[in-house]
Design a protein around this motif. Structure first.
Motif, mmCIF file in Angstrom:
data_model
loop_
_atom_site.group_PDB
_atom_site.id
_atom_site.type_symbol
_atom_site.label_atom_id
_atom_site.label_comp_id
_atom_site.label_asym_id
_atom_site.label_seq_id
_atom_site.Cartn_x
_atom_site.Cartn_y
_atom_site.Cartn_z
ATOM 1 N N LYS A 191 116.323 77.922 85.596
ATOM 2 C CA LYS A 191 115.246 77.985 86.591
ATOM 3 C C LYS A 191 113.893 78.130 85.907
ATOM 4 O O LYS A 191 112.902 77.492 86.303
ATOM 5 C CB LYS A 191 115.495 79.159 87.545
ATOM 6 N N ALA A 192 113.841 78.963 84.865
ATOM 7 C CA ALA A 192 112.586 79.162 84.138
ATOM 8 C C ALA A 192 112.138 77.868 83.454
ATOM 9 O O ALA A 192 110.944 77.546 83.445
ATOM 10 C CB ALA A 192 112.748 80.274 83.110
ATOM 11 N N SER A 239 110.788 75.364 85.991
ATOM 12 C CA SER A 239 109.493 75.775 86.549
ATOM 13 C C SER A 239 108.356 75.568 85.548
ATOM 14 O O SER A 239 107.194 75.807 85.868
ATOM 15 C CB SER A 239 109.548 77.242 86.966
ATOM 16 N N ARG A 283 108.242 77.078 82.463
ATOM 17 C CA ARG A 283 108.019 78.286 81.656
ATOM 18 C C ARG A 283 108.015 77.982 80.156
ATOM 19 O O ARG A 283 107.262 78.583 79.390
ATOM 20 C CB ARG A 283 109.132 79.303 81.985
#
Length: 443
Positions: free
Chosen positions: A426-427, A430, A432
């Motif tokens: 997820k990071a 996104s 990150r």
């Protein structure tokens, strides 16, 4: 084993890009490390390395740079020709039109560093170094000055001055003339039978590079000769739920002209094949072995893939199998050799046409099968589900993307702090860690 690789000014790669198989100091997971003995002590080296990034970020360019360097070292160049280098087109002035390829590797208990730089016309620098207990010492160095004069220095570590190899190396050093400046000195040493060069060139020759379009050479012939290989691939295809439970090899003598008519082969291809008196020709997965003797025979060798359909055994040709099954057939010989012959594999788009579970299975099998050996795999992938810190060390994962001037940049995942229980997928998605496509709005 590969320890480190640096490349610059190749296709989308501009300034030097450094890739390392050394683990980071803070890593505590030893599952996927290999231990090697060097003159400088015992080192731990990574077993795998994976590149992730958006389309056109430079993943394939990295693999292609290794292929270019390997082929330039192993095959040499004809005198008086250019180098054939495909450089970064952004015209970065500080690179001065020169490309760099530099390898650090472990071979037969020794650590070497070999590198060269070149432009489109000639080699600029070249060096071979060997590690001692304290540092690297040069075996030979080469440099071309501003006036185009090439100097090669052969050091004492290469061999005694009165030794046969050293005397021959001195002769070859003086043979780099104006029309040979595109040639590597290492290749000349190897081509003339100098043992130290032969073993190093052989290390490069054994680098296995697999692109999505790469096919295993003469696989039907290899499978006909090696029952273990044939059974292994058949069992693995069955294990991975492809529908194939067994592979067989069909071999029969044929009249080539009758086959050509049936396949409606163009006349030019038929004439070209007819010129092959003794050899092998591949047509759509069928291998034809030509043998010119009294009977002048042609043997066709073909793989057959056995399926069970409606409780009956049905055979398929290779070109009738799915893209995913064909991709597995290209990759499985790699796993077959793991633990048998130490090899380094560079695989571009290992996940091409494969389900996430199959890609992960291949990488897990590689790690488990080679636990006691010195095999390595460096791969690129788009499947972000593979970014899984339960299955990989953080320093095994690399992110690649392009900067504001369009050159590829590389950064290890270990540069980023990851919190305990953080959802890394997820990071990543996104943004990150960077290396994700930035989809622009409608203009």
């Amino acid at each position: 084993m590969l320890l480190k690789y640096i490349v610059s000014n190749f296709k989308s790669i501009g300034h030097p890009m450094e890739f390392s198989m050394f683990p980071t100091a803070g890593g505590t997971d030893d599952r996927f490390l290999r231990t090697i003995q060097t003159k400088a002590g015992v080192w731990k080296i990574l077993h795998r390395g994976g590149f992730f990034g958006p389309n056109a970020s430079g993943k394939s360019s990295f693999i292609e740079s290794v292929e270019f360097a390997r082929d330039y070292i192993v095959n040499g160049q004809k005198s008086g020709k250019g180098t054939g280098i495909n450089q970064f087109r952004g015209e970065l002035e500080d690179l001065r039109g020169v490309s760099l390829f530099q390898f650090m590797f472990w071979l037969d208990g020794e650590v070497y560093e070999y590198g060269f730089s070149l432009d489109r016309h000639q080699v600029h620098e070249e060096w071979l170094m060997q590690m001692t207990e304290k540092d690297f010492v040069p075996l030979f160095t080469r440099a071309t000055d501003e006036n185009g004069r090439t100097e090669i220095e052969i050091e004492s570590g290469f061999g005694r001055k009165d030794s046969k190899d050293r005397i021959l190396a001195d002769v070859l050093r003086n043979s780099i003339q104006e029309n040979q400046k595109n040639q590597l000195f290492l290749y000349k040493l190897h081509d003339n039978g100098i043992k130290k060069a032969e073993s190093i060139v052989e290390w490069f020759r054994n680098l296995q590079i697999i692109f999505p379009e790469t096919r295993v050479q003469a696989l039907p012939i290899r499978m006909e000769a090696d029952e273990d290989l044939r059974n292994y691939i058949g069992k693995m295809l069955d294990r991975m739920d492809t529908g194939v439970y067994e592979i067989s090899v069909a071999s029969r003598e044929i009249d080539f002209h009758e086959l050509a008519e049936r396949l409606t082969l163009p006349k030019e291809i038929v004439e070209e094949i007819e010129e092959v008196k003794n050899g092998i020709v591949n047509l759509a997965g069928r291998y034809f072995i030509f043998s010119e003797n009294k009977k002048k025979r042609t043997t066709m060798i073909q793989l057959k893939f056995n399926h069970r359909l409606n409780h009956s055994a049905v055979q398929f040709d290779l070109d009738e199998e799915s893209d995913g099954t064909q991709r597995l057939i290209d990759l499985l010989p790699m796993l077959f050799t793991v633990g048998r012959n130490p090899s380094i594999y560079f695989v571009d788009e290992i996940d091409r046409s494969l389900h996430t579970k199959l890609s992960q299975f291949l990488l897990d099998e590689f790690a488990e099968s080679g636990e006691d050996g010195y095999n390595q795999i460096i791969f690129t992938a788009h499947d972000v589900n593979l970014i899984n810190l339960r299955r990989f060390r953080q320093d095994e994962i690399w992110f690649i993307e392009k900067n504001h001037v369009g050159e590829s940049t590389l950064r290890p995942f270990s540069d980023f702090e990851v919190k305990e229980n953080q959802d890394t997928l997820k990071a990543y998605l996104s943004g990150r860690f960077g290396a994700v496509p930035m989809i622009k709005g409608v203009y």
